[in-house]
Design an enzyme around this catalytic site. Sequence first.
Site, PDB file in Angstrom:
ATOM      1  N   GLU A 165      -8.268   7.323 -38.070  1.00  0.00           N
ATOM      2  CA  GLU A 165      -9.031   8.222 -38.927  1.00  0.00           C
ATOM      3  C   GLU A 165      -8.132   8.519 -40.129  1.00  0.00           C
ATOM      4  O   GLU A 165      -6.972   8.908 -39.955  1.00  0.00           O
ATOM      5  CB  GLU A 165      -9.354   9.517 -38.181  1.00  0.00           C
ATOM      6  CG  GLU A 165     -10.265  10.382 -39.021  1.00  0.00           C
ATOM      7  CD  GLU A 165     -10.583  11.740 -38.431  1.00  0.00           C
ATOM      8  OE1 GLU A 165     -10.319  11.974 -37.242  1.00  0.00           O
ATOM      9  OE2 GLU A 165     -11.093  12.566 -39.208  1.00  0.00           O
ATOM     10  N   ARG A 174      -0.393   7.046 -24.251  1.00  0.00           N
ATOM     11  CA  ARG A 174       0.127   7.187 -25.605  1.00  0.00           C
ATOM     12  C   ARG A 174       1.639   7.321 -25.576  1.00  0.00           C
ATOM     13  O   ARG A 174       2.226   7.771 -24.588  1.00  0.00           O
ATOM     14  CB  ARG A 174      -0.514   8.372 -26.314  1.00  0.00           C
ATOM     15  CG  ARG A 174      -0.312   9.712 -25.635  1.00  0.00           C
ATOM     16  CD  ARG A 174      -1.233  10.777 -26.210  1.00  0.00           C
ATOM     17  NE  ARG A 174      -0.924  11.103 -27.595  1.00  0.00           N
ATOM     18  CZ  ARG A 174      -1.788  10.971 -28.599  1.00  0.00           C
ATOM     19  NH1 ARG A 174      -3.001  10.520 -28.391  1.00  0.00           N
ATOM     20  NH2 ARG A 174      -1.440  11.309 -29.803  1.00  0.00           N
ATOM     21  N   LYS A 222      -0.914  14.004 -35.239  1.00  0.00           N
ATOM     22  CA  LYS A 222      -1.177  14.053 -36.678  1.00  0.00           C
ATOM     23  C   LYS A 222      -1.394  15.482 -37.163  1.00  0.00           C
ATOM     24  O   LYS A 222      -0.988  15.841 -38.249  1.00  0.00           O
ATOM     25  CB  LYS A 222      -2.415  13.208 -36.977  1.00  0.00           C
ATOM     26  CG  LYS A 222      -2.127  12.071 -37.926  1.00  0.00           C
ATOM     27  CD  LYS A 222      -3.406  11.451 -38.407  1.00  0.00           C
ATOM     28  CE  LYS A 222      -3.989  10.499 -37.392  1.00  0.00           C
ATOM     29  NZ  LYS A 222      -5.305   9.989 -37.777  1.00  0.00           N
TER      30      LYS A 222
HETATM   31  P1  ATP Z   1      -3.232  12.140 -33.311  1.00  0.00           P
HETATM   32  O1  ATP Z   1      -3.451  12.556 -31.889  1.00  0.00           O
HETATM   33  O2  ATP Z   1      -1.819  11.942 -33.702  1.00  0.00           O
HETATM   34  O3  ATP Z   1      -3.993  12.945 -34.307  1.00  0.00           O
HETATM   35  P2  ATP Z   1      -5.304  10.273 -33.314  1.00  0.00           P
HETATM   36  O4  ATP Z   1      -5.603   9.570 -32.057  1.00  0.00           O
HETATM   37  O5  ATP Z   1      -6.200  11.363 -33.642  1.00  0.00           O
HETATM   38  O6  ATP Z   1      -3.805  10.679 -33.367  1.00  0.00           O
HETATM   39  P3  ATP Z   1      -6.261   8.153 -34.862  1.00  0.00           P
HETATM   40  O7  ATP Z   1      -6.147   7.936 -36.312  1.00  0.00           O
HETATM   41  O8  ATP Z   1      -7.593   8.408 -34.305  1.00  0.00           O
HETATM   42  O9  ATP Z   1      -5.289   9.321 -34.541  1.00  0.00           O
HETATM   43  O10 ATP Z   1      -5.549   6.999 -34.062  1.00  0.00           O
HETATM   44  C1  ATP Z   1      -5.801   5.638 -34.260  1.00  0.00           C
HETATM   45  C2  ATP Z   1      -5.425   4.883 -33.020  1.00  0.00           C
HETATM   46  O11 ATP Z   1      -4.054   5.095 -32.692  1.00  0.00           O
HETATM   47  C3  ATP Z   1      -6.234   5.338 -31.831  1.00  0.00           C
HETATM   48  O12 ATP Z   1      -6.724   4.197 -31.172  1.00  0.00           O
HETATM   49  C4  ATP Z   1      -5.265   6.086 -30.978  1.00  0.00           C
HETATM   50  O13 ATP Z   1      -5.583   5.959 -29.635  1.00  0.00           O
HETATM   51  C5  ATP Z   1      -3.928   5.437 -31.334  1.00  0.00           C
HETATM   52  N1  ATP Z   1      -2.828   6.391 -31.152  1.00  0.00           N
HETATM   53  C6  ATP Z   1      -2.732   7.619 -31.689  1.00  0.00           C
HETATM   54  N2  ATP Z   1      -1.615   8.241 -31.262  1.00  0.00           N
HETATM   55  C7  ATP Z   1      -0.976   7.378 -30.431  1.00  0.00           C
HETATM   56  C8  ATP Z   1       0.233   7.426 -29.651  1.00  0.00           C
HETATM   57  N3  ATP Z   1       1.031   8.495 -29.661  1.00  0.00           N
HETATM   58  N4  ATP Z   1       0.558   6.337 -28.915  1.00  0.00           N
HETATM   59  C9  ATP Z   1      -0.219   5.257 -28.918  1.00  0.00           C
HETATM   60  N5  ATP Z   1      -1.359   5.141 -29.614  1.00  0.00           N
HETATM   61  C10 ATP Z   1      -1.757   6.184 -30.362  1.00  0.00           C
END
Ligand code: ATP
Length: 562
Positions: A35, A262, A272
Amino acid sequence: MSEERTAPSNFIRQILDNDLAEGKHSKVVTRFPPEPNGYLHIGHAKSICLNFGLAEDYNGRCHLRFDDTNPQKESVEFVEAIQRDVAWLGFEWGGKTYYASDYFERLYHYAVELIKLGKAYVCELNAEQTRKYRGTLTEAGKNSPYRHRSVEENLDIFQRMRAGEFADGTMLLRAKIDMASPNINLRDPAIYRIRHGVIHHQTGSEWCIYPMYDFTHCLSDSIESITHSICTLEFEDHRPLYDWYLDTLGVACHPQQIEFSRLELQYTITSKRKLTQLVEQGLVEGWDDPRMPTIAGLRRRGYTPGSLREFAKRIGVTKSRNEVEMGMLESCIRDDLNENAMRRMAVLQPLKVILSNYDQSKVEELNVANHPQQEAMGKRIVPFCSELYIDKADFLEVAPNKKFKRLVTGGEVRLRGGYIIRCDEVIKDAQGEIIELHCRYDPETLGKNPADGRKVKGVIHWVSARHGTPAEIRLYDRLFNHPTPDAAKDGGDFTDHINPDSLRTLTQCVVEPSVANAKAGDGFQFEREGYFCLDREQVHGKPVFNLTVGLRDSWAKIEKKG
Ligand code: ATP
Ligand code: MG
């Protein structure tokens, strides 16, 4: 499958191998779906390496797709930063960037389809009521009084929602699933909400209704013929909803959602939302502050794409909790730079040395190897003259113990790549502070041991005082002083655990002149000090170097101290 794998096998690769063997798919198609509401962090790097790595190894495809359904928090700046970071990591996505917002029209029609199937309805409960009706983990929810609207009425109101007739929060399109489901995600989740007055970075003001993440994500995957939709474990409970939308709509392509754990990295945060807080509250200098665990921050710190890919490989992919020590990340970049970084000399805290027996008008060009093992990396010229700088830490008037191999009054030391010098005299200012050393050099010792057999064990680095380039050097330490800052059980906030000494700036440093030609981002080993990288900005016309990582693992020590 190609021979060169980016990573060892794991449970996801086994699923792919089976699916290909059984003929379920002939080509693997994955996606990385950020996102655009912030910069990517090291956790995303894990997901990028996994998704793009699988596509590479299986000769498939990986789509970069922006999950852009929440325009208030998103921006073009983030879209661009994410593309830059994925490309920098060394992955490409076939020239086409995908956006969920490209499917808004199709998604709208899928929603209409659900209404026609009697599987969606427009609800007018307000937010507070909706929460009450939802129930809890232990209590079933209650049906909304709007649940039994006719298909015609739902179609009419939904169309008018799109046309902008209703205010934000007054109407919600919801899936009609099961308000008593033990899985709260299935209790008539929202599909479309009203958002007036926001400008979407891709679709402008075309829409005033926006689809929810769960609805958008599975259908975007389906539209793009994704075979394996790989995400983090918190989406496990959403999988029944992912499948429900696709099954109910009977779409031709039904991707398989697979969850992995994760990445959590000690002494930092990978959320984020929290990284945004650090930036917005000015607790760091921006998204690419070298202390940030963002890809942009790591790049500015001097991490290489190869070191992050190696890190992803070493941590692997599993379903169990994945808390990784910072030392693991650092050893990846240290191994890389140890092998590949040019050696240079930089004096962090200069102390002037005058060579009383060296011709004052003479300059010698010493040839010094760029790397102690890699001859192919060649040599560079290091100017030598009668005025040098050594580091204050490399001189003491009296040796404190036998282990002290640096310079002392009356003692000898070798200058790296140069001669042996002896300290004759220490010059102090009125406050008793040492300001200069008067030394003599031994002209017979360039590149060889003294003929009389005396042993000089210490070797120190130095820079010509007349030729060296003044520089600023920034020494970074961990940003947090708690291993799990966002889970610390002391009732406080993660910002309470920010390390007040995470940045130390040295403004009086001197680096050898050959460094002057470096480009921003170039990394070096400053001999005996650590690995450094040239920053993109200068301060008062002086180059700035960021400490990437020390020469040895300092984390083990921290762990012991507790
Ligand atoms: P955050 O929790 O940091 O806000 P998010 O999942 O909301 O991260 P996205 O932009 O939706 O952020 O993430 C894009 C992709 O990265 C998703 O498929 C998510 O599962 C993966 N992702 C996010 N954080 C991690 C992490 N710490 N380890 C592995 N993959 C991750
Ligand atoms: Mg997310």
